[in-house]
Design an enzyme around this catalytic site. Structure first.
Site, PDB file in Angstrom:
ATOM      1  N   THR A 247      19.051 -34.811   0.483  1.00  0.00           N
ATOM      2  CA  THR A 247      20.049 -33.764   1.069  1.00  0.00           C
ATOM      3  C   THR A 247      19.172 -33.002   1.977  1.00  0.00           C
ATOM      4  O   THR A 247      17.843 -33.160   1.971  1.00  0.00           O
ATOM      5  CB  THR A 247      20.507 -32.627  -0.063  1.00  0.00           C
ATOM      6  OG1 THR A 247      21.176 -33.288  -0.827  1.00  0.00           O
ATOM      7  CG2 THR A 247      21.102 -31.572   0.436  1.00  0.00           C
ATOM      8  N   VAL A 276      31.284 -32.693  -7.615  1.00  0.00           N
ATOM      9  CA  VAL A 276      30.877 -31.848  -6.544  1.00  0.00           C
ATOM     10  C   VAL A 276      29.732 -31.285  -6.812  1.00  0.00           C
ATOM     11  O   VAL A 276      29.466 -30.819  -8.137  1.00  0.00           O
ATOM     12  CB  VAL A 276      32.052 -30.689  -6.119  1.00  0.00           C
ATOM     13  CG1 VAL A 276      31.421 -29.846  -5.076  1.00  0.00           C
ATOM     14  CG2 VAL A 276      33.322 -31.357  -5.468  1.00  0.00           C
ATOM     15  N   GLY A 277      28.686 -31.211  -6.128  1.00  0.00           N
ATOM     16  CA  GLY A 277      27.285 -30.618  -6.480  1.00  0.00           C
ATOM     17  C   GLY A 277      27.009 -29.119  -6.207  1.00  0.00           C
ATOM     18  O   GLY A 277      27.898 -28.547  -6.004  1.00  0.00           O
ATOM     19  N   ASP A 278      26.028 -28.746  -6.048  1.00  0.00           N
ATOM     20  CA  ASP A 278      25.573 -27.202  -5.783  1.00  0.00           C
ATOM     21  C   ASP A 278      25.895 -26.960  -4.369  1.00  0.00           C
ATOM     22  O   ASP A 278      26.010 -25.809  -4.144  1.00  0.00           O
ATOM     23  CB  ASP A 278      24.022 -27.118  -6.198  1.00  0.00           C
ATOM     24  CG  ASP A 278      23.105 -27.827  -5.413  1.00  0.00           C
ATOM     25  OD1 ASP A 278      23.314 -29.376  -5.622  1.00  0.00           O
ATOM     26  OD2 ASP A 278      22.313 -27.483  -4.487  1.00  0.00           O
ATOM     27  N   THR A 297      17.457 -27.887  -3.046  1.00  0.00           N
ATOM     28  CA  THR A 297      17.655 -29.382  -3.230  1.00  0.00           C
ATOM     29  C   THR A 297      17.490 -30.057  -4.527  1.00  0.00           C
ATOM     30  O   THR A 297      16.503 -29.531  -5.220  1.00  0.00           O
ATOM     31  CB  THR A 297      17.174 -30.251  -2.156  1.00  0.00           C
ATOM     32  OG1 THR A 297      17.418 -31.787  -2.282  1.00  0.00           O
ATOM     33  CG2 THR A 297      15.664 -30.072  -2.227  1.00  0.00           C
ATOM     34  N   GLY A 298      17.990 -31.014  -5.086  1.00  0.00           N
ATOM     35  CA  GLY A 298      17.740 -31.685  -6.418  1.00  0.00           C
ATOM     36  C   GLY A 298      18.739 -31.775  -7.194  1.00  0.00           C
ATOM     37  O   GLY A 298      20.058 -32.079  -6.761  1.00  0.00           O
ATOM     38  N   GLY A 300      22.128 -31.386  -8.788  1.00  0.00           N
ATOM     39  CA  GLY A 300      23.121 -30.151  -8.589  1.00  0.00           C
ATOM     40  C   GLY A 300      23.571 -29.643  -9.731  1.00  0.00           C
ATOM     41  O   GLY A 300      23.856 -28.258  -9.803  1.00  0.00           O
TER      42      GLY A 300
HETATM   43  N1  ASP Z   1      21.671 -31.129  -4.689  1.00  0.00           N
HETATM   44  C1  ASP Z   1      22.568 -32.352  -4.210  1.00  0.00           C
HETATM   45  C2  ASP Z   1      23.757 -32.516  -5.091  1.00  0.00           C
HETATM   46  O1  ASP Z   1      23.761 -32.368  -6.313  1.00  0.00           O
HETATM   47  C3  ASP Z   1      21.683 -33.424  -4.058  1.00  0.00           C
HETATM   48  C4  ASP Z   1      20.253 -33.459  -3.469  1.00  0.00           C
HETATM   49  O2  ASP Z   1      19.825 -32.208  -3.269  1.00  0.00           O
HETATM   50  O3  ASP Z   1      19.731 -34.214  -3.413  1.00  0.00           O
HETATM   51  O4  ASP Z   1      24.834 -33.008  -4.671  1.00  0.00           O
END
Ligand code: ASP
Length: 376
Positions: A247, A276-278, A297-298, A300
Protein backbone atom coordinates in the site's frame (compact mmCIF):
# COMPACT_ATOMS: atom_id res chain seq x y z
CA UNK A 1 -12.84 18.42 24.59
CA UNK A 2 -14.90 16.85 21.81
CA UNK A 3 -13.44 13.34 22.18
CA UNK A 4 -14.65 13.30 25.82
CA UNK A 5 -18.20 13.93 24.72
CA UNK A 6 -17.97 11.02 22.37
CA UNK A 7 -16.72 8.78 25.16
CA UNK A 8 -19.38 9.96 27.60
CA UNK A 9 -22.22 9.56 25.15
CA UNK A 10 -20.96 6.17 24.00
CA UNK A 11 -20.69 5.01 27.63
CA UNK A 12 -24.18 6.28 28.32
CA UNK A 13 -25.69 4.12 25.58
CA UNK A 14 -24.59 1.03 27.47
CA UNK A 15 -27.15 2.00 30.10
CA UNK A 16 -29.78 3.39 27.74
CA UNK A 17 -33.35 4.03 28.78
CA UNK A 18 -36.03 6.16 27.16
CA UNK A 19 -36.04 9.95 27.53
CA UNK A 20 -39.02 11.66 29.22
CA UNK A 21 -40.43 12.88 25.93
CA UNK A 22 -38.64 11.24 23.01
CA UNK A 23 -40.33 13.61 20.52
CA UNK A 24 -38.92 16.73 22.16
CA UNK A 25 -35.84 18.22 20.51
CA UNK A 26 -33.07 18.10 23.10
CA UNK A 27 -31.47 21.43 23.96
CA UNK A 28 -28.21 19.82 25.01
CA UNK A 29 -26.68 16.35 24.66
CA UNK A 30 -28.59 13.78 26.69
CA UNK A 31 -26.92 11.01 28.64
CA UNK A 32 -29.46 8.22 28.73
CA UNK A 33 -29.28 6.42 32.02
CA UNK A 34 -30.96 3.34 33.43
CA UNK A 35 -31.63 3.05 37.18
CA UNK A 36 -28.76 0.60 37.66
CA UNK A 37 -26.22 2.88 35.98
CA UNK A 38 -23.49 4.36 38.12
CA UNK A 39 -24.23 7.95 39.15
CA UNK A 40 -21.22 9.27 37.31
CA UNK A 41 -19.89 7.85 34.09
CA UNK A 42 -16.20 8.46 33.87
CA UNK A 43 -14.13 8.58 30.76
CA UNK A 44 -11.68 5.69 30.81
CA UNK A 45 -8.27 6.62 32.20
CA UNK A 46 -5.65 6.68 29.46
CA UNK A 47 -3.48 3.59 29.50
CA UNK A 48 0.13 4.44 30.37
CA UNK A 49 2.56 4.16 27.50
CA UNK A 50 3.71 0.60 26.96
CA UNK A 51 7.12 -0.03 28.49
CA UNK A 52 9.10 -1.43 25.66
CA UNK A 53 11.51 -4.11 26.74
CA UNK A 54 14.79 -4.69 24.93
CA UNK A 55 13.14 -7.29 22.74
CA UNK A 56 10.80 -4.72 21.21
CA UNK A 57 12.83 -3.09 18.50
CA UNK A 58 11.40 -1.72 15.30
CA UNK A 59 13.01 -0.37 12.18
CA UNK A 60 12.60 3.27 13.00
CA UNK A 61 13.78 6.61 11.73
CA UNK A 62 12.99 9.75 13.68
CA UNK A 63 13.94 13.39 13.50
CA UNK A 64 14.49 16.04 16.06
CA UNK A 65 12.60 19.30 15.61
CA UNK A 66 12.16 20.06 11.91
CA UNK A 67 10.46 23.34 10.94
CA UNK A 68 8.87 24.17 7.61
CA UNK A 69 7.17 22.17 4.91
CA UNK A 70 7.69 18.43 5.00
CA UNK A 71 6.50 15.35 3.11
CA UNK A 72 6.88 11.77 4.25
CA UNK A 73 5.74 8.78 2.19
CA UNK A 74 5.72 4.99 2.46
CA UNK A 75 5.67 2.10 0.03
CA UNK A 76 3.78 -0.35 2.22
CA UNK A 77 4.46 -2.75 5.05
CA UNK A 78 7.13 -5.26 4.07
CA UNK A 79 8.11 -3.32 0.94
CA UNK A 80 11.84 -3.66 0.38
CA UNK A 81 14.02 -0.62 1.22
CA UNK A 82 15.60 -1.00 -2.25
CA UNK A 83 12.32 0.39 -3.60
CA UNK A 84 12.74 3.62 -1.64
CA UNK A 85 13.41 5.65 -4.78
CA UNK A 86 9.64 5.37 -5.46
CA UNK A 87 8.48 6.92 -2.18
CA UNK A 88 11.39 9.39 -2.42
CA UNK A 89 10.20 10.68 -5.83
CA UNK A 90 6.72 11.00 -4.36
CA UNK A 91 8.01 12.97 -1.38
CA UNK A 92 10.04 15.21 -3.70
CA UNK A 93 6.95 15.89 -5.81
CA UNK A 94 4.99 16.83 -2.69
CA UNK A 95 7.73 19.08 -1.38
CA UNK A 96 7.95 20.89 -4.74
CA UNK A 97 4.27 21.73 -4.40
CA UNK A 98 4.53 22.69 -0.75
CA UNK A 99 7.36 25.09 -1.57
CA UNK A 100 5.04 26.80 -4.06
CA UNK A 101 2.63 27.23 -1.16
CA UNK A 102 0.29 24.39 -2.13
CA UNK A 103 -1.86 23.17 0.75
CA UNK A 104 -0.89 19.97 2.58
CA UNK A 105 -3.77 17.98 1.08
CA UNK A 106 -2.88 18.75 -2.52
CA UNK A 107 0.74 17.78 -1.89
CA UNK A 108 -0.21 14.50 -0.21
CA UNK A 109 -2.58 13.63 -3.07
CA UNK A 110 0.05 14.32 -5.74
CA UNK A 111 2.62 12.25 -3.84
CA UNK A 112 0.12 9.41 -3.76
CA UNK A 113 -0.54 9.75 -7.49
CA UNK A 114 3.22 9.34 -8.14
CA UNK A 115 3.12 6.05 -6.21
CA UNK A 116 -0.15 4.92 -7.81
CA UNK A 117 1.52 5.40 -11.19
CA UNK A 118 4.55 3.33 -10.15
CA UNK A 119 3.76 -0.31 -11.01
CA UNK A 120 6.07 -1.60 -8.28
CA UNK A 121 3.56 -0.61 -5.60
CA UNK A 122 0.22 -2.13 -4.72
CA UNK A 123 -1.93 0.87 -5.60
CA UNK A 124 -3.37 2.23 -8.85
CA UNK A 125 -1.32 0.87 -11.77
CA UNK A 126 0.41 -1.79 -9.63
CA UNK A 127 -2.70 -2.79 -7.66
CA UNK A 128 -2.97 -6.45 -6.76
CA UNK A 129 -4.94 -8.75 -9.01
CA UNK A 130 -7.30 -10.59 -6.70
CA UNK A 131 -7.61 -14.31 -6.16
CA UNK A 132 -9.87 -14.83 -9.15
CA UNK A 133 -6.97 -13.81 -11.39
CA UNK A 134 -9.20 -11.24 -13.09
CA UNK A 135 -10.47 -8.41 -10.91
CA UNK A 136 -8.73 -5.45 -9.30
CA UNK A 137 -10.45 -3.49 -6.54
CA UNK A 138 -8.85 -0.57 -4.75
CA UNK A 139 -9.38 1.58 -1.67
CA UNK A 140 -8.13 5.12 -1.06
CA UNK A 141 -8.67 7.76 1.58
CA UNK A 142 -7.61 11.19 2.71
CA UNK A 143 -7.94 13.38 5.77
CA UNK A 144 -7.16 17.03 6.37
CA UNK A 145 -6.08 19.32 9.16
CA UNK A 146 -9.74 20.34 9.57
CA UNK A 147 -10.72 16.72 10.23
CA UNK A 148 -12.43 16.25 6.84
CA UNK A 149 -12.32 12.61 5.74
CA UNK A 150 -13.17 11.12 2.33
CA UNK A 151 -12.69 7.64 0.91
CA UNK A 152 -13.51 5.15 -1.81
CA UNK A 153 -13.69 1.40 -1.23
CA UNK A 154 -13.63 -1.50 -3.68
CA UNK A 155 -13.45 0.91 -6.60
CA UNK A 156 -12.57 -0.50 -10.03
CA UNK A 157 -11.45 0.86 -13.39
CA UNK A 158 -9.73 4.04 -12.26
CA UNK A 159 -6.02 4.65 -12.51
CA UNK A 160 -5.81 6.97 -9.50
CA UNK A 161 -8.24 6.07 -6.72
CA UNK A 162 -6.87 8.88 -4.55
CA UNK A 163 -8.33 11.36 -7.07
CA UNK A 164 -11.70 9.62 -6.67
CA UNK A 165 -11.41 10.05 -2.87
CA UNK A 166 -10.71 13.74 -3.47
CA UNK A 167 -13.94 13.99 -5.50
CA UNK A 168 -15.86 12.37 -2.62
CA UNK A 169 -14.64 15.21 -0.41
CA UNK A 170 -16.80 17.62 -2.47
CA UNK A 171 -19.87 15.39 -2.19
CA UNK A 172 -22.27 15.11 0.77
CA UNK A 173 -20.75 11.69 1.65
CA UNK A 174 -17.57 10.48 3.27
CA UNK A 175 -17.30 7.00 1.72
CA UNK A 176 -18.43 5.59 -1.63
CA UNK A 177 -18.02 1.89 -2.34
CA UNK A 178 -18.13 -0.57 -5.22
CA UNK A 179 -19.89 0.09 -8.52
CA UNK A 180 -21.33 3.36 -7.22
CA UNK A 181 -17.85 4.66 -6.45
CA UNK A 182 -16.62 3.59 -9.89
CA UNK A 183 -19.54 5.24 -11.74
CA UNK A 184 -19.17 8.38 -9.59
CA UNK A 185 -15.49 8.67 -10.54
CA UNK A 186 -16.21 8.17 -14.25
CA UNK A 187 -19.09 10.60 -14.18
CA UNK A 188 -16.80 13.25 -12.72
CA UNK A 189 -14.20 12.79 -15.41
CA UNK A 190 -11.75 10.12 -14.28
CA UNK A 191 -11.06 7.89 -17.32
CA UNK A 192 -12.54 4.39 -17.39
CA UNK A 193 -9.43 2.24 -17.46
CA UNK A 194 -8.28 -0.92 -15.75
CA UNK A 195 -5.06 -0.12 -13.93
CA UNK A 196 -2.95 -3.11 -14.72
CA UNK A 197 0.67 -3.88 -15.30
CA UNK A 198 2.87 -6.81 -16.16
CA UNK A 199 4.34 -6.42 -12.69
CA UNK A 200 0.94 -7.09 -11.08
CA UNK A 201 0.42 -10.10 -13.36
CA UNK A 202 3.83 -11.49 -12.38
CA UNK A 203 3.06 -10.99 -8.71
CA UNK A 204 -0.20 -12.89 -9.14
CA UNK A 205 1.64 -15.82 -10.69
CA UNK A 206 4.20 -15.76 -7.86
CA UNK A 207 1.42 -15.92 -5.32
CA UNK A 208 -0.21 -18.89 -6.93
CA UNK A 209 3.11 -20.69 -6.93
CA UNK A 210 3.65 -19.82 -3.32
CA UNK A 211 0.19 -21.05 -2.41
CA UNK A 212 1.02 -24.30 -4.10
CA UNK A 213 4.22 -24.60 -2.05
CA UNK A 214 2.44 -23.90 1.19
CA UNK A 215 -0.27 -26.38 0.46
CA UNK A 216 2.51 -28.96 0.13
CA UNK A 217 4.35 -28.08 3.33
CA UNK A 218 1.16 -27.86 5.41
CA UNK A 219 1.48 -24.21 6.45
CA UNK A 220 -1.95 -23.25 5.15
CA UNK A 221 -3.95 -21.35 7.73
CA UNK A 222 -7.26 -20.72 5.97
CA UNK A 223 -9.11 -22.69 3.35
CA UNK A 224 -9.68 -20.05 0.70
CA UNK A 225 -11.19 -22.60 -1.67
CA UNK A 226 -13.94 -23.50 0.76
CA UNK A 227 -15.10 -19.88 1.03
CA UNK A 228 -14.65 -18.98 -2.65
CA UNK A 229 -17.24 -16.22 -3.38
CA UNK A 230 -15.98 -14.63 -6.60
CA UNK A 231 -18.27 -14.74 -9.59
CA UNK A 232 -15.91 -16.75 -11.78
CA UNK A 233 -14.49 -20.22 -11.30
CA UNK A 234 -11.56 -20.63 -8.96
CA UNK A 235 -8.24 -20.76 -10.88
CA UNK A 236 -7.00 -24.33 -10.99
CA UNK A 237 -3.64 -23.47 -9.51
CA UNK A 238 -5.07 -21.55 -6.55
CA UNK A 239 -4.17 -22.91 -3.14
CA UNK A 240 -2.92 -20.62 -0.39
CA UNK A 241 -0.62 -17.71 -0.27
CA UNK A 242 1.17 -15.35 2.13
CA UNK A 243 0.06 -11.73 2.05
CA UNK A 244 2.01 -9.04 0.28
CA UNK A 245 1.76 -5.45 1.44
CA UNK A 246 2.66 -2.56 -0.76
CA UNK A 247 0.00 0.00 0.00
CA UNK A 248 1.18 3.58 -0.43
CA UNK A 249 0.73 6.53 1.88
CA UNK A 250 1.75 10.12 2.48
CA UNK A 251 1.67 12.63 5.30
CA UNK A 252 2.45 16.28 4.69
CA UNK A 253 2.84 19.55 6.54
CA UNK A 254 2.52 22.74 4.56
CA UNK A 255 4.10 26.15 5.10
CA UNK A 256 1.12 27.24 7.21
CA UNK A 257 1.70 24.26 9.50
CA UNK A 258 -1.45 22.44 8.29
CA UNK A 259 -1.39 18.63 7.99
CA UNK A 260 -2.88 16.04 5.63
CA UNK A 261 -2.70 12.28 5.19
CA UNK A 262 -3.49 10.03 2.21
CA UNK A 263 -3.54 6.27 1.52
CA UNK A 264 -4.14 4.16 -1.56
CA UNK A 265 -4.12 0.37 -1.94
CA UNK A 266 -5.03 -2.58 -4.10
CA UNK A 267 -5.77 -4.35 -0.81
CA UNK A 268 -4.53 -7.76 0.13
CA UNK A 269 -5.10 -10.04 -2.83
CA UNK A 270 -5.77 -13.25 -0.91
CA UNK A 271 -9.19 -12.33 0.40
CA UNK A 272 -12.80 -13.20 -0.05
CA UNK A 273 -14.77 -11.11 -2.51
CA UNK A 274 -16.16 -8.07 -0.70
CA UNK A 275 -13.27 -7.65 1.74
CA UNK A 276 -12.43 -4.05 2.61
CA UNK A 277 -9.32 -3.21 4.62
CA UNK A 278 -8.35 -0.37 6.92
CA UNK A 279 -7.62 2.24 4.27
CA UNK A 280 -11.17 3.62 3.79
CA UNK A 281 -12.25 3.05 7.41
CA UNK A 282 -12.39 6.25 9.46
CA UNK A 283 -9.78 6.31 12.22
CA UNK A 284 -8.14 3.05 11.13
CA UNK A 285 -5.56 3.51 8.36
CA UNK A 286 -5.04 7.25 8.55
CA UNK A 287 -5.81 10.25 10.69
CA UNK A 288 -5.04 13.96 10.56
CA UNK A 289 -5.93 17.07 12.48
CA UNK A 290 -4.40 20.24 13.89
CA UNK A 291 -1.76 18.27 15.82
CA UNK A 292 -0.36 16.14 13.03
CA UNK A 293 -0.94 13.38 10.48
CA UNK A 294 -0.59 9.60 10.62
CA UNK A 295 -0.69 6.99 7.84
CA UNK A 296 -0.45 3.24 8.40
CA UNK A 297 0.10 0.13 6.36
CA UNK A 298 -0.05 -3.54 7.23
CA UNK A 299 -2.63 -6.07 8.34
CA UNK A 300 -5.87 -4.20 7.67
CA UNK A 301 -8.14 -6.26 9.92
CA UNK A 302 -5.94 -5.67 12.99
CA UNK A 303 -5.42 -2.01 12.12
CA UNK A 304 -9.21 -1.58 12.05
CA UNK A 305 -9.73 -3.48 15.30
CA UNK A 306 -7.22 -1.30 17.11
CA UNK A 307 -8.10 1.98 15.42
CA UNK A 308 -4.37 2.49 15.02
CA UNK A 309 -4.13 5.84 13.21
CA UNK A 310 -6.63 7.56 15.45
CA UNK A 311 -4.98 6.12 18.54
CA UNK A 312 -1.59 7.43 17.46
CA UNK A 313 -3.09 10.82 16.62
CA UNK A 314 -4.87 11.14 19.94
CA UNK A 315 -1.69 10.27 21.80
CA UNK A 316 0.27 12.97 20.02
CA UNK A 317 -2.59 15.46 20.41
CA UNK A 318 -2.38 14.90 24.15
CA UNK A 319 1.30 15.78 24.14
CA UNK A 320 3.00 12.42 23.64
CA UNK A 321 6.08 12.81 21.41
CA UNK A 322 5.26 11.47 17.97
CA UNK A 323 7.83 8.67 18.13
CA UNK A 324 6.50 7.40 21.47
CA UNK A 325 2.92 7.52 20.16
CA UNK A 326 3.94 5.40 17.17
CA UNK A 327 6.00 3.03 19.32
CA UNK A 328 3.09 2.36 21.62
CA UNK A 329 0.92 1.30 18.67
CA UNK A 330 3.68 -0.91 17.30
CA UNK A 331 4.23 -2.61 20.63
CA UNK A 332 0.88 -4.36 20.12
CA UNK A 333 1.93 -5.82 16.75
CA UNK A 334 4.28 -8.80 16.69
CA UNK A 335 6.21 -8.99 13.40
CA UNK A 336 3.89 -11.66 12.03
CA UNK A 337 1.11 -9.00 12.08
CA UNK A 338 2.65 -6.36 9.85
CA UNK A 339 2.34 -2.71 10.83
CA UNK A 340 4.19 0.26 9.40
CA UNK A 341 3.46 3.86 10.38
CA UNK A 342 4.59 7.25 9.11
CA UNK A 343 3.63 10.21 11.25
CA UNK A 344 4.52 13.82 11.72
CA UNK A 345 3.50 16.55 14.09
CA UNK A 346 4.44 20.18 14.56
CA UNK A 347 7.91 19.20 15.83
CA UNK A 348 9.17 16.21 13.91
CA UNK A 349 8.48 13.00 12.07
CA UNK A 350 8.82 9.25 12.49
CA UNK A 351 8.91 6.20 10.22
CA UNK A 352 8.54 2.88 12.04
CA UNK A 353 7.70 -0.65 11.01
CA UNK A 354 7.87 -4.13 12.46
CA UNK A 355 8.94 -5.35 9.00
CA UNK A 356 10.95 -3.74 6.25
CA UNK A 357 9.37 -0.66 4.71
CA UNK A 358 10.43 1.61 1.86
CA UNK A 359 9.86 5.28 2.62
CA UNK A 360 10.71 8.74 1.32
CA UNK A 361 11.25 12.06 3.02
CA UNK A 362 11.62 15.58 1.67
CA UNK A 363 11.67 18.73 3.75
CA UNK A 364 12.22 22.45 3.42
CA UNK A 365 14.80 22.41 6.22
CA UNK A 366 17.71 20.02 6.55
CA UNK A 367 16.66 16.44 7.25
CA UNK A 368 19.84 14.85 5.99
CA UNK A 369 20.93 11.69 7.79
CA UNK A 370 22.79 13.79 10.35
CA UNK A 371 19.52 15.42 11.38
CA UNK A 372 17.71 12.10 11.50
CA UNK A 373 18.85 9.01 13.32
CA UNK A 374 17.95 5.40 13.12
CA UNK A 375 16.53 3.90 16.27
CA UNK A 376 16.64 0.17 15.90
N1 ASP B 1 -3.56 -2.17 4.99
C1 ASP B 1 -3.84 -2.64 3.65
C2 ASP B 1 -5.12 -3.44 3.66
O1 ASP B 1 -5.33 -4.20 4.57
C3 ASP B 1 -2.74 -3.47 3.08
C4 ASP B 1 -1.36 -2.89 3.24
O2 ASP B 1 -1.15 -1.92 3.93
O3 ASP B 1 -0.45 -3.43 2.63
O4 ASP B 1 -5.88 -3.35 2.72
Amino acid sequence: MRPNWVILIASGFACATSADDPMEVPQSPILYRAPDCPAAIRAPVARPLARLGKRKRFRTFVSGTVPGALALTHGGAASRPELSNGPQSAANRALGLLLSDAPALEAAIEATVVLEDDPRFNAGTGANIRLDGATIQMDASLMTQAGEFAAVAAIERVKNPIRAARLVLDSPHVLLAGEGATRFAHRLGLPDEVPTSTHAAEKYEERLNELGERSKDGTLDFDWRRYWNYEGEMPEAMKHWREHGDTVGAVTRDRDGAFAATLSTGGTSVTLDGRVGDVPVYGAGLFAGPYGAVACTGHGETIIARGVARRVYEALASGTPVQDAVYEALADFPPRIALGVIALDQFGWVVASNNEMAYGLAAEEDVSPSAAHQRE
